[in-house]
Write a protein that holds these residues in place. Structure first.
Motif, PDB file in Angstrom:
ATOM      1  N   ALA A 167       0.826  -1.207   0.000  1.00  0.00           N
ATOM      2  CA  ALA A 167       0.000   0.000   0.000  1.00  0.00           C
ATOM      3  C   ALA A 167       0.860   1.257   0.000  1.00  0.00           C
ATOM      4  O   ALA A 167       0.534   2.259  -0.651  1.00  0.00           O
ATOM      5  N   GLU A 168       1.982   1.215   0.718  1.00  0.00           N
ATOM      6  CA  GLU A 168       2.856   2.378   0.804  1.00  0.00           C
ATOM      7  C   GLU A 168       3.485   2.715  -0.544  1.00  0.00           C
ATOM      8  O   GLU A 168       3.537   3.879  -0.947  1.00  0.00           O
ATOM      9  N   ARG A 169       3.964   1.684  -1.235  1.00  0.00           N
ATOM     10  CA  ARG A 169       4.581   1.935  -2.541  1.00  0.00           C
ATOM     11  C   ARG A 169       3.563   2.462  -3.543  1.00  0.00           C
ATOM     12  O   ARG A 169       3.853   3.373  -4.327  1.00  0.00           O
ATOM     13  N   ALA A 170       2.385   1.872  -3.543  1.00  0.00           N
ATOM     14  CA  ALA A 170       1.353   2.322  -4.467  1.00  0.00           C
ATOM     15  C   ALA A 170       0.967   3.770  -4.188  1.00  0.00           C
ATOM     16  O   ALA A 170       0.835   4.590  -5.112  1.00  0.00           O
ATOM     17  N   ALA A 171       0.806   4.110  -2.916  1.00  0.00           N
ATOM     18  CA  ALA A 171       0.417   5.477  -2.549  1.00  0.00           C
ATOM     19  C   ALA A 171       1.508   6.479  -2.911  1.00  0.00           C
ATOM     20  O   ALA A 171       1.216   7.584  -3.400  1.00  0.00           O
ATOM     21  N   ALA A 172       2.765   6.110  -2.689  1.00  0.00           N
ATOM     22  CA  ALA A 172       3.868   7.012  -3.019  1.00  0.00           C
ATOM     23  C   ALA A 172       3.951   7.241  -4.524  1.00  0.00           C
ATOM     24  O   ALA A 172       4.179   8.367  -4.984  1.00  0.00           O
ATOM     25  N   PHE A 173       3.772   6.176  -5.305  1.00  0.00           N
ATOM     26  CA  PHE A 173       3.797   6.302  -6.767  1.00  0.00           C
ATOM     27  C   PHE A 173       2.657   7.194  -7.235  1.00  0.00           C
ATOM     28  O   PHE A 173       2.851   8.081  -8.077  1.00  0.00           O
ATOM     29  N   ALA A 174       1.473   6.969  -6.695  1.00  0.00           N
ATOM     30  CA  ALA A 174       0.313   7.761  -7.087  1.00  0.00           C
ATOM     31  C   ALA A 174       0.518   9.230  -6.762  1.00  0.00           C
ATOM     32  O   ALA A 174       0.141  10.116  -7.550  1.00  0.00           O
ATOM     33  N   ALA A 175       1.129   9.509  -5.625  1.00  0.00           N
ATOM     34  CA  ALA A 175       1.372  10.901  -5.250  1.00  0.00           C
ATOM     35  C   ALA A 175       2.391  11.558  -6.174  1.00  0.00           C
ATOM     36  O   ALA A 175       2.241  12.721  -6.572  1.00  0.00           O
ATOM     37  N   THR A 176       3.430  10.799  -6.542  1.00  0.00           N
ATOM     38  CA  THR A 176       4.481  11.349  -7.400  1.00  0.00           C
ATOM     39  C   THR A 176       3.962  11.677  -8.792  1.00  0.00           C
ATOM     40  O   THR A 176       4.318  12.708  -9.372  1.00  0.00           O
ATOM     41  N   TYR A 177       3.112  10.803  -9.342  1.00  0.00           N
ATOM     42  CA  TYR A 177       2.683  10.944 -10.737  1.00  0.00           C
ATOM     43  C   TYR A 177       1.211  11.327 -10.879  1.00  0.00           C
ATOM     44  O   TYR A 177       0.658  11.225 -11.978  1.00  0.00           O
ATOM     45  N   ALA A 178       0.603  11.773  -9.811  1.00  0.00           N
ATOM     46  CA  ALA A 178      -0.789  12.238  -9.835  1.00  0.00           C
ATOM     47  C   ALA A 178      -1.729  11.197 -10.430  1.00  0.00           C
ATOM     48  O   ALA A 178      -2.560  11.484 -11.299  1.00  0.00           O
ATOM     49  N   VAL A 179      -1.589   9.954  -9.974  1.00  0.00           N
ATOM     50  CA  VAL A 179      -2.451   8.860 -10.413  1.00  0.00           C
ATOM     51  C   VAL A 179      -3.640   8.797  -9.453  1.00  0.00           C
ATOM     52  O   VAL A 179      -3.451   8.658  -8.238  1.00  0.00           O
ATOM     53  N   PRO A 180      -4.869   8.876  -9.954  1.00  0.00           N
ATOM     54  CA  PRO A 180      -6.005   9.044  -9.048  1.00  0.00           C
ATOM     55  C   PRO A 180      -6.414   7.810  -8.251  1.00  0.00           C
ATOM     56  O   PRO A 180      -6.948   7.951  -7.142  1.00  0.00           O
ATOM     57  N   ASN A 181      -6.196   6.604  -8.788  1.00  0.00           N
ATOM     58  CA  ASN A 181      -6.705   5.406  -8.125  1.00  0.00           C
ATOM     59  C   ASN A 181      -5.569   4.498  -7.677  1.00  0.00           C
ATOM     60  O   ASN A 181      -4.659   4.186  -8.462  1.00  0.00           O
ATOM     61  N   VAL A 182      -5.613   4.069  -6.435  1.00  0.00           N
ATOM     62  CA  VAL A 182      -4.587   3.219  -5.850  1.00  0.00           C
ATOM     63  C   VAL A 182      -5.220   1.882  -5.462  1.00  0.00           C
ATOM     64  O   VAL A 182      -6.271   1.857  -4.802  1.00  0.00           O
ATOM     65  N   HIS A 183      -4.563   0.793  -5.871  1.00  0.00           N
ATOM     66  CA  HIS A 183      -5.066  -0.543  -5.548  1.00  0.00           C
ATOM     67  C   HIS A 183      -3.986  -1.326  -4.810  1.00  0.00           C
ATOM     68  O   HIS A 183      -2.819  -1.340  -5.232  1.00  0.00           O
ATOM     69  N   VAL A 184      -4.375  -1.979  -3.735  1.00  0.00           N
ATOM     70  CA  VAL A 184      -3.477  -2.873  -3.023  1.00  0.00           C
ATOM     71  C   VAL A 184      -3.755  -4.279  -3.542  1.00  0.00           C
ATOM     72  O   VAL A 184      -4.839  -4.826  -3.333  1.00  0.00           O
ATOM     73  N   GLY A 185      -2.787  -4.828  -4.243  1.00  0.00           N
ATOM     74  CA  GLY A 185      -2.959  -6.132  -4.869  1.00  0.00           C
ATOM     75  C   GLY A 185      -3.200  -5.990  -6.367  1.00  0.00           C
ATOM     76  O   GLY A 185      -3.880  -5.063  -6.821  1.00  0.00           O
ATOM     77  N   TYR A 186      -2.643  -6.914  -7.117  1.00  0.00           N
ATOM     78  CA  TYR A 186      -2.762  -6.865  -8.566  1.00  0.00           C
ATOM     79  C   TYR A 186      -4.168  -7.235  -9.032  1.00  0.00           C
ATOM     80  O   TYR A 186      -4.644  -6.746 -10.059  1.00  0.00           O
ATOM     81  N   GLU A 187      -4.845  -8.097  -8.282  1.00  0.00           N
ATOM     82  CA  GLU A 187      -6.197  -8.499  -8.658  1.00  0.00           C
ATOM     83  C   GLU A 187      -7.127  -7.290  -8.692  1.00  0.00           C
ATOM     84  O   GLU A 187      -7.984  -7.165  -9.582  1.00  0.00           O
ATOM     85  N   ALA A 188      -6.968  -6.399  -7.726  1.00  0.00           N
ATOM     86  CA  ALA A 188      -7.820  -5.205  -7.685  1.00  0.00           C
ATOM     87  C   ALA A 188      -7.544  -4.290  -8.860  1.00  0.00           C
ATOM     88  O   ALA A 188      -8.469  -3.692  -9.433  1.00  0.00           O
ATOM     89  N   LEU A 189      -6.277  -4.182  -9.247  1.00  0.00           N
ATOM     90  CA  LEU A 189      -5.948  -3.322 -10.389  1.00  0.00           C
ATOM     91  C   LEU A 189      -6.588  -3.836 -11.664  1.00  0.00           C
ATOM     92  O   LEU A 189      -7.227  -3.085 -12.405  1.00  0.00           O
ATOM     93  N   VAL A 190      -6.418  -5.125 -11.949  1.00  0.00           N
ATOM     94  CA  VAL A 190      -6.930  -5.645 -13.229  1.00  0.00           C
ATOM     95  C   VAL A 190      -8.451  -5.701 -13.241  1.00  0.00           C
ATOM     96  O   VAL A 190      -9.062  -5.781 -14.324  1.00  0.00           O
ATOM     97  N   ALA A 191      -9.077  -5.653 -12.081  1.00  0.00           N
ATOM     98  CA  ALA A 191     -10.540  -5.643 -12.013  1.00  0.00           C
ATOM     99  C   ALA A 191     -11.129  -4.236 -12.133  1.00  0.00           C
ATOM    100  O   ALA A 191     -12.351  -4.086 -12.241  1.00  0.00           O
ATOM    101  N   ASP A 192     -10.283  -3.220 -12.137  1.00  0.00           N
ATOM    102  CA  ASP A 192     -10.751  -1.838 -12.179  1.00  0.00           C
ATOM    103  C   ASP A 192     -11.423  -1.561 -13.528  1.00  0.00           C
ATOM    104  O   ASP A 192     -10.767  -1.618 -14.573  1.00  0.00           O
ATOM    105  N   PRO A 193     -12.714  -1.222 -13.545  1.00  0.00           N
ATOM    106  CA  PRO A 193     -13.399  -0.986 -14.828  1.00  0.00           C
ATOM    107  C   PRO A 193     -12.941   0.275 -15.540  1.00  0.00           C
ATOM    108  O   PRO A 193     -13.233   0.457 -16.728  1.00  0.00           O
TER     109      PRO A 193
END
Length: 347
Positions: free
Chosen positions: A52-78
């Motif tokens: 969760a920490e790495r995902a949140a830090a990446f999102a903050a650096t590159y202004a990515v709006p959605n953060v997912h913990v786990g790869y399954e959640a990412l690929v399920a994102d509509p």
């Protein structure tokens, strides 16, 4: 002989816009996202990580709006159209198959898998699912590479005899658990950098008929230095990779009517020189677009978006067959050096 042609590479800012998800927020993923944001209209809408920490830090650096913990959640994102897979290459097969099963298009960092058989599994799954899948061989999509491609298509260099490329990146960390030295993580120079030199030979000369490898294994059993001789008909490709010291990062292709030498670093935006059969300089091309080093990752992203919108499952510039053939070369080279496949490296 004719002068160098103009590049046909489209402006990456003109590519249709897709929504990207990043699976694995490491260094290369950061550079890819930065390149997309600076040079294209692509939207990076989500990032997924086991941390969760790495995902949140990446999102903050590159202004990515959605953060997912786990790869399954990412690929399920509509909201995600295409997943960029930037995990260690030992994880590519599992990660790609996860995304494909969720109906997502995938752009997979190189090497696309650790063996040719596993690469074939990925591409077969994508074809069956009707989704796009491509290895992220970004060098193929650079403007300078299209200049070389046109010379090869037109036969401007005459009968080809030799292609050379080197990419030794400098001394690797000596930690045996590091990605570069751990066989379970696909360590070694060939799997880290060999994809570039094997691809260059196949891009210029075609799939080799025979592969000869010489090099040195380190204490962990992975290749720390390797030289490849790839025979394609009467032509030969020579590739050098290593983890013990940096080479010049240059590439060339030689024919009876002339040769092309690509500046360092040949795998990123640089320039090239065309020489005549007499060795005299015939023409010179330098990249005018101001997208140096990994900023050039924007071109493969734009090409991916175009292909997906056009309903294609791959790009003709770097088809699945080429990615698999390059890995067949690396498989043969690793095995000749005595680098055996770790457990689990089977399709």
């Amino acid at each position: 002989m004719p002068l160098l042609p103009a590049t046909r590479t489209p402006d990456p800012a003109d590519a249709p816009v897709l929504r990207w998800g990043v699976l694995g927020p490491g260094e290369i993923a950061g550079d890819f996202v930065a390149a997309l944001q600076r040079h294209t209209r692509q939207r990076v809408v989500a990032v997924g990580s086991r941390s969760a920490e790495r995902a949140a830090a990446f999102a903050a650096t590159y202004a990515v709006p959605n953060v997912h913990v786990g790869y399954e959640a990412l690929v399920a994102d509509p909201e995600v159209d295409v997943v960029y897979i930037a995990t260690p290459h030992s994880e590519h097969t599992a990660n790609a198959l996860l995304a494909i099963a969720a109906g997502k298009h995938v752009l997979i960092e190189k090497p696309v898998a650790v063996t040719a058989d596993l690469a074939g599994t990925i591409f077969a799954a994508a074809e069956a699912a009707g989704v796009f899948a491509m290895e992220a061989m970004w060098t193929r999509f650079l403007p300078q590479t299209d200049v070389v491609a046109q010379l090869l298509e037109d036969g401007a260099l005459g009968r080809l005899s030799l292609a050379t490329a080197d990419f030794a990146g400098g001394p690797a960390p000596r930690d045996p658990s590091s990605r570069l030295l751990d066989p379970a993580q696909g360590g070694g120079a060939l799997l880290d950098l060999g994809v570039y030199v094997a691809w260059w030979s196949q891009f210029t000369l075609g799939t080799p008929d025979a592969v000869t490898a010489r090099g040195a294994l380190g204490p962990t059993g992975v290749d720390e230095q390797a030289t490849l001789l790839l025979e394609a008909g009467e032509a030969q490709g020579i590739g050098v990779v290593g983890l013990r010291g940096r080479t010049a990062w240059r590439a060339s292709v030689v024919g009876a009517a002339g040769r092309v030498e690509v500046d360092s670093p040949y795998w990123a935006a640089s320039g090239l020189t065309l020489f005549g059969a007499d060795g005299a300089v015939a023409d010179r091309w330098e990249d005018p677009y101001g997208r140096p080093f990994r900023q050039g990752l924007c071109y493969e992203g734009a090409a991916t978006a175009r292909a997906i919108v056009e309903g294609r499952t791959g790009c003709p510039e770097h088809p699945a067959e080429r990615a698999i053939a390059v890995l067949e070369t690396l498989d043969a080279a690793r095995h000749e050096l005595g680098y055996a496949d770790p457990p689990g490296w089977t399709a």
